[in-house]
Design an enzyme around this catalytic site. Sequence first.
Site, PDB file in Angstrom:
ATOM      1  N   SER A   1       0.800  -1.291   0.033  1.00 23.25           N
ATOM      2  CA  SER A   1       0.031  -0.074  -0.081  1.00 23.25           C
ATOM      3  C   SER A   1       0.874   1.338  -0.171  1.00 23.25           C
ATOM      4  O   SER A   1       1.965   1.236   0.576  1.00 23.25           O
ATOM      5  CB  SER A   1      -0.962  -0.149   1.205  1.00 23.25           C
ATOM      6  OG  SER A   1      -1.571   1.316   1.343  1.00 23.25           O
TER       7      SER A   1
ATOM      8  N   TYR B   1      -2.026  -1.037  11.026  1.00 25.10           N
ATOM      9  CA  TYR B   1      -2.289  -1.724   9.853  1.00 25.10           C
ATOM     10  C   TYR B   1      -1.051  -1.316   8.774  1.00 25.10           C
ATOM     11  O   TYR B   1      -0.686  -2.119   8.041  1.00 25.10           O
ATOM     12  CB  TYR B   1      -3.669  -0.804   9.239  1.00 25.10           C
ATOM     13  CG  TYR B   1      -3.670  -1.204   7.544  1.00 25.10           C
ATOM     14  CD1 TYR B   1      -3.951  -2.459   6.886  1.00 25.10           C
ATOM     15  CD2 TYR B   1      -3.639  -0.089   6.668  1.00 25.10           C
ATOM     16  CE1 TYR B   1      -3.921  -2.605   5.778  1.00 25.10           C
ATOM     17  CE2 TYR B   1      -3.650  -0.281   5.347  1.00 25.10           C
ATOM     18  CZ  TYR B   1      -3.889  -1.189   4.949  1.00 25.10           C
ATOM     19  OH  TYR B   1      -3.769  -1.557   3.440  1.00 25.10           O
TER      20      TYR B   1
ATOM     21  N   LYS C   1       1.958  -3.693   7.046  1.00 22.36           N
ATOM     22  CA  LYS C   1       2.361  -3.720   5.271  1.00 22.36           C
ATOM     23  C   LYS C   1       3.917  -3.476   5.308  1.00 22.36           C
ATOM     24  O   LYS C   1       4.622  -4.239   4.451  1.00 22.36           O
ATOM     25  CB  LYS C   1       1.572  -2.529   4.674  1.00 22.36           C
ATOM     26  CG  LYS C   1       0.196  -2.794   4.308  1.00 22.36           C
ATOM     27  CD  LYS C   1      -0.110  -4.199   3.627  1.00 22.36           C
ATOM     28  CE  LYS C   1      -1.646  -4.436   3.520  1.00 22.36           C
ATOM     29  NZ  LYS C   1      -1.816  -5.989   2.830  1.00 22.36           N
TER      30      LYS C   1
HETATM   31  P1  NAD Z   1     -10.977  -6.914   1.280  1.00 19.72           P
HETATM   32  O1  NAD Z   1     -11.226  -6.793   3.024  1.00 19.72           O
HETATM   33  O2  NAD Z   1     -12.164  -6.550   0.445  1.00 19.72           O
HETATM   34  O3  NAD Z   1     -10.081  -8.192   0.976  1.00 19.72           O
HETATM   35  C1  NAD Z   1      -9.212  -8.808   1.881  1.00 19.72           C
HETATM   36  C2  NAD Z   1      -9.914 -10.303   1.991  1.00 19.72           C
HETATM   37  O4  NAD Z   1      -8.855 -11.271   2.753  1.00 19.72           O
HETATM   38  C3  NAD Z   1     -11.351 -10.345   2.489  1.00 19.72           C
HETATM   39  O5  NAD Z   1     -12.071 -10.920   1.668  1.00 19.72           O
HETATM   40  C4  NAD Z   1     -11.234 -10.992   3.856  1.00 19.72           C
HETATM   41  O6  NAD Z   1     -12.331 -11.943   4.214  1.00 19.72           O
HETATM   42  C5  NAD Z   1      -9.833 -11.999   3.532  1.00 19.72           C
HETATM   43  N1  NAD Z   1      -9.099 -12.275   4.667  1.00 19.72           N
HETATM   44  C6  NAD Z   1      -8.575 -11.510   5.858  1.00 19.72           C
HETATM   45  N2  NAD Z   1      -7.926 -12.095   6.650  1.00 19.72           N
HETATM   46  C7  NAD Z   1      -7.687 -13.466   6.110  1.00 19.72           C
HETATM   47  C8  NAD Z   1      -7.206 -14.562   6.660  1.00 19.72           C
HETATM   48  N3  NAD Z   1      -6.482 -14.732   7.777  1.00 19.72           N
HETATM   49  N4  NAD Z   1      -7.486 -15.601   6.059  1.00 19.72           N
HETATM   50  C9  NAD Z   1      -8.293 -15.673   4.719  1.00 19.72           C
HETATM   51  N5  NAD Z   1      -8.875 -14.677   4.459  1.00 19.72           N
HETATM   52  C10 NAD Z   1      -8.634 -13.471   4.994  1.00 19.72           C
HETATM   53  O7  NAD Z   1      -9.740  -5.603   1.067  1.00 19.72           O
HETATM   54  P2  NAD Z   1      -9.291  -5.265  -0.321  1.00 19.72           P
HETATM   55  O8  NAD Z   1      -9.667  -3.876  -0.717  1.00 19.72           O
HETATM   56  O9  NAD Z   1      -9.755  -6.259  -1.501  1.00 19.72           O
HETATM   57  O10 NAD Z   1      -7.824  -5.310  -0.186  1.00 19.72           O
HETATM   58  C11 NAD Z   1      -7.002  -6.508  -0.645  1.00 19.72           C
HETATM   59  C12 NAD Z   1      -5.550  -6.217  -0.148  1.00 19.72           C
HETATM   60  O11 NAD Z   1      -5.026  -4.908  -0.578  1.00 19.72           O
HETATM   61  C13 NAD Z   1      -5.266  -6.056   1.495  1.00 19.72           C
HETATM   62  O12 NAD Z   1      -4.211  -6.753   1.933  1.00 19.72           O
HETATM   63  C14 NAD Z   1      -5.428  -4.689   1.726  1.00 19.72           C
HETATM   64  O13 NAD Z   1      -4.557  -4.370   2.766  1.00 19.72           O
HETATM   65  C15 NAD Z   1      -4.494  -4.264   0.589  1.00 19.72           C
HETATM   66  N6  NAD Z   1      -4.819  -2.782   0.258  1.00 19.72           N
HETATM   67  C16 NAD Z   1      -6.118  -2.438   0.197  1.00 19.72           C
HETATM   68  C17 NAD Z   1      -5.998  -0.990  -0.248  1.00 19.72           C
HETATM   69  C18 NAD Z   1      -7.542  -0.244  -0.610  1.00 19.72           C
HETATM   70  O14 NAD Z   1      -7.919   0.752  -0.593  1.00 19.72           O
HETATM   71  N7  NAD Z   1      -8.678  -1.370  -0.586  1.00 19.72           N
HETATM   72  C19 NAD Z   1      -5.139  -0.115  -0.454  1.00 19.72           C
HETATM   73  C20 NAD Z   1      -3.925  -0.791  -0.203  1.00 19.72           C
HETATM   74  C21 NAD Z   1      -3.641  -2.078  -0.037  1.00 19.72           C
HETATM   75  C1  UD1 Z   2      -7.135   5.540   3.955  1.00 20.84           C
HETATM   76  C2  UD1 Z   2      -5.895   5.390   4.897  1.00 20.84           C
HETATM   77  C3  UD1 Z   2      -4.866   4.579   4.172  1.00 20.84           C
HETATM   78  C4  UD1 Z   2      -5.311   3.430   3.371  1.00 20.84           C
HETATM   79  C5  UD1 Z   2      -6.249   3.506   2.215  1.00 20.84           C
HETATM   80  C6  UD1 Z   2      -6.918   2.673   1.392  1.00 20.84           C
HETATM   81  C7  UD1 Z   2      -6.090   6.906   6.747  1.00 20.84           C
HETATM   82  C8  UD1 Z   2      -5.515   7.821   7.597  1.00 20.84           C
HETATM   83  N1  UD1 Z   2      -5.570   6.303   5.584  1.00 20.84           N
HETATM   84  O1  UD1 Z   2      -6.097   6.317   2.949  1.00 20.84           O
HETATM   85  O2  UD1 Z   2      -3.938   4.190   5.223  1.00 20.84           O
HETATM   86  O3  UD1 Z   2      -4.014   2.643   2.830  1.00 20.84           O
HETATM   87  O4  UD1 Z   2      -7.330   4.308   2.737  1.00 20.84           O
HETATM   88  O5  UD1 Z   2      -8.155   1.889   2.311  1.00 20.84           O
HETATM   89  O6  UD1 Z   2      -7.132   6.331   7.292  1.00 20.84           O
HETATM   90  N2  UD1 Z   2     -12.453  11.665   2.939  1.00 20.84           N
HETATM   91  C9  UD1 Z   2     -13.289  12.503   3.390  1.00 20.84           C
HETATM   92  N3  UD1 Z   2     -14.482  11.978   3.916  1.00 20.84           N
HETATM   93  C10 UD1 Z   2     -14.835  10.582   4.156  1.00 20.84           C
HETATM   94  C11 UD1 Z   2     -13.550   9.800   3.628  1.00 20.84           C
HETATM   95  C12 UD1 Z   2     -12.590  10.339   3.072  1.00 20.84           C
HETATM   96  O7  UD1 Z   2     -13.337  13.685   3.071  1.00 20.84           O
HETATM   97  O8  UD1 Z   2     -15.728  10.282   4.694  1.00 20.84           O
HETATM   98  C13 UD1 Z   2     -11.368  12.125   2.448  1.00 20.84           C
HETATM   99  C14 UD1 Z   2      -9.799  11.761   3.106  1.00 20.84           C
HETATM  100  O9  UD1 Z   2      -9.674  12.925   4.118  1.00 20.84           O
HETATM  101  C15 UD1 Z   2      -8.903  11.862   1.814  1.00 20.84           C
HETATM  102  C16 UD1 Z   2      -9.897  11.394   0.795  1.00 20.84           C
HETATM  103  O10 UD1 Z   2     -11.019  11.570   0.920  1.00 20.84           O
HETATM  104  O11 UD1 Z   2      -8.375  13.156   1.840  1.00 20.84           O
HETATM  105  C17 UD1 Z   2      -9.493   9.807   0.441  1.00 20.84           C
HETATM  106  O12 UD1 Z   2      -9.875   9.071   1.803  1.00 20.84           O
HETATM  107  P1  UD1 Z   2      -9.891   7.414   1.670  1.00 20.84           P
HETATM  108  O13 UD1 Z   2     -10.679   6.931   0.724  1.00 20.84           O
HETATM  109  O14 UD1 Z   2      -9.904   7.134   3.303  1.00 20.84           O
HETATM  110  O15 UD1 Z   2      -8.124   7.079   1.452  1.00 20.84           O
HETATM  111  P2  UD1 Z   2      -6.748   7.475   1.944  1.00 20.84           P
HETATM  112  O16 UD1 Z   2      -6.972   8.675   2.971  1.00 20.84           O
HETATM  113  O17 UD1 Z   2      -5.866   7.718   0.892  1.00 20.84           O
END
Ligand code: NAD
Ligand code: UD1
Length: 349
Positions: free
Chosen positions: A125, A151, A155
């Site tokens: 991330s 969290y 990572k």
């Molecule tokens: P998500 O929660 O939709 O998907 C993660 C999945 O992992 C879920 O389906 C959950 O049930 C499963 N899971 C969690 N722990 C587990 C375990 N111990 N055993 C088996 N399954 C397990 O999240 P996502 O948005 O699809 O994210 C996927 C990955 O990408 C995560 O590692 C997350 O941290 C990373 N990531 C997400 C974002 C984002 O904004 N969505 C950003 C950066 C990184």
């Molecule tokens: C957040 C997490 C980051 C994570 C990422 C993806 C925090 C501080 N950071 O990042 O660690 O990797 O999500 O899951 O939580 N916003 C609003 N109102 C809302 C929601 C968001 O104004 O209800 C704004 C936030 O201030 C930000 C932008 O929208 O400026 C995006 O927010 P968000 O979707 O939560 O992503 P990140 O802040 O990038």
Amino acid sequence: MQKILLTGGAGYIGSHTAIYLLEHGYDVVIVDNLSNASRKAVDAIKNITRKSFKFYRADVRYKTALYKVFRENKIDAVVHFAGLKAVGESVDKPLMYYDNNLKSTVALLNVMKAYNVTRVVFSSSATIYADPDSRLYNEKTTKVARATNAYGTTKVMQEYILEDTVNGAEFSDAGGLKVMSLRYFNPIGAHESGDIGENPNGIPNNLAPYITQVLVGRREYLSVFGDDYDTPDGTCIRDYIHITDLAIGHTLALKYLFSLTGAHFDAINLGSGKGSSVFEVIKSFEKAAGAEVPYKITGRRAGDLPETVADVQKAKNILGFVTTHTLDDGTLDSLNWQQKHPNGFEELD
Ligand code: NAD
Ligand code: UD1
């Protein structure tokens, strides 16, 4: 046909990647404990692709469950999505985050080693970066640091675990571990069918799902977390990347890993390279919906940085990755999914 194990493959990013892989000549196996996903996401992948694949409801932390998966399937590579990802929750429950995210990675690597599986793409991330020294976050020049929340720290630690294992000798007999850590920026959008999408539990933490829930009447208004940042319109800037582009990025990363021999670790940003402010995202959703997004300006959210945008050159150079979807594509697809399924997968009950 190459068989790819997707841990956490029922989740938001995993399910869209599964669809893309199935539609592009790969076989997939999904392992997910459904702690943050619905069984209906697995059904939706099958309905959309009309392809069959194996799904195991299992916890990746437990090696016995993983041994069964690897014994029953000849896995060629793994994409490790499984993990808990709620920033606020991780501050309250750090042990739960360290236990889930770190144990799962260590167990997975041990079982991969036992089965001589040497290729893994990891979900990292942008949150692992400390303040950048230039406008863009660069894999080489932007420092990776302990995050402000558990969290983010999991990572950082998982990248270290992977890199140390690449550099160690435990995979030598198998030909060396090959890892591609993908540092995602902000995923947005949904499959074009609108039959699968982001399905957050409870109140969404992230901007896009919050806005779509406002637009379908599930929430009254959006709280904009601060309009006094040092940015052109005062709101924070993020790099939004369409979920289909992300899925393509994983496929290219797998291809790259398959081209390698020997141990290898690399980390690459997956973003669009373009920043959009909260107000710009709101406007894009308003255009998609043909309706206003009611919002109120509230205080800043702790830990938010004014601007995070990916330097995308490395992804282009190494993977040949460029995004083809715009922010407007993302907001339109997110909204389409939410409008077709206002209550997410609950709707299909
Ligand atoms: P998500 O929660 O939709 O998907 C993660 C999945 O992992 C879920 O389906 C959950 O049930 C499963 N899971 C969690 N722990 C587990 C375990 N111990 N055993 C088996 N399954 C397990 O999240 P996502 O948005 O699809 O994210 C996927 C990955 O990408 C995560 O590692 C997350 O941290 C990373 N990531 C997400 C974002 C984002 O904004 N969505 C950003 C950066 C990184
Ligand atoms: C957040 C997490 C980051 C994570 C990422 C993806 C925090 C501080 N950071 O990042 O660690 O990797 O999500 O899951 O939580 N916003 C609003 N109102 C809302 C929601 C968001 O104004 O209800 C704004 C936030 O201030 C930000 C932008 O929208 O400026 C995006 O927010 P968000 O979707 O939560 O992503 P990140 O802040 O990038």
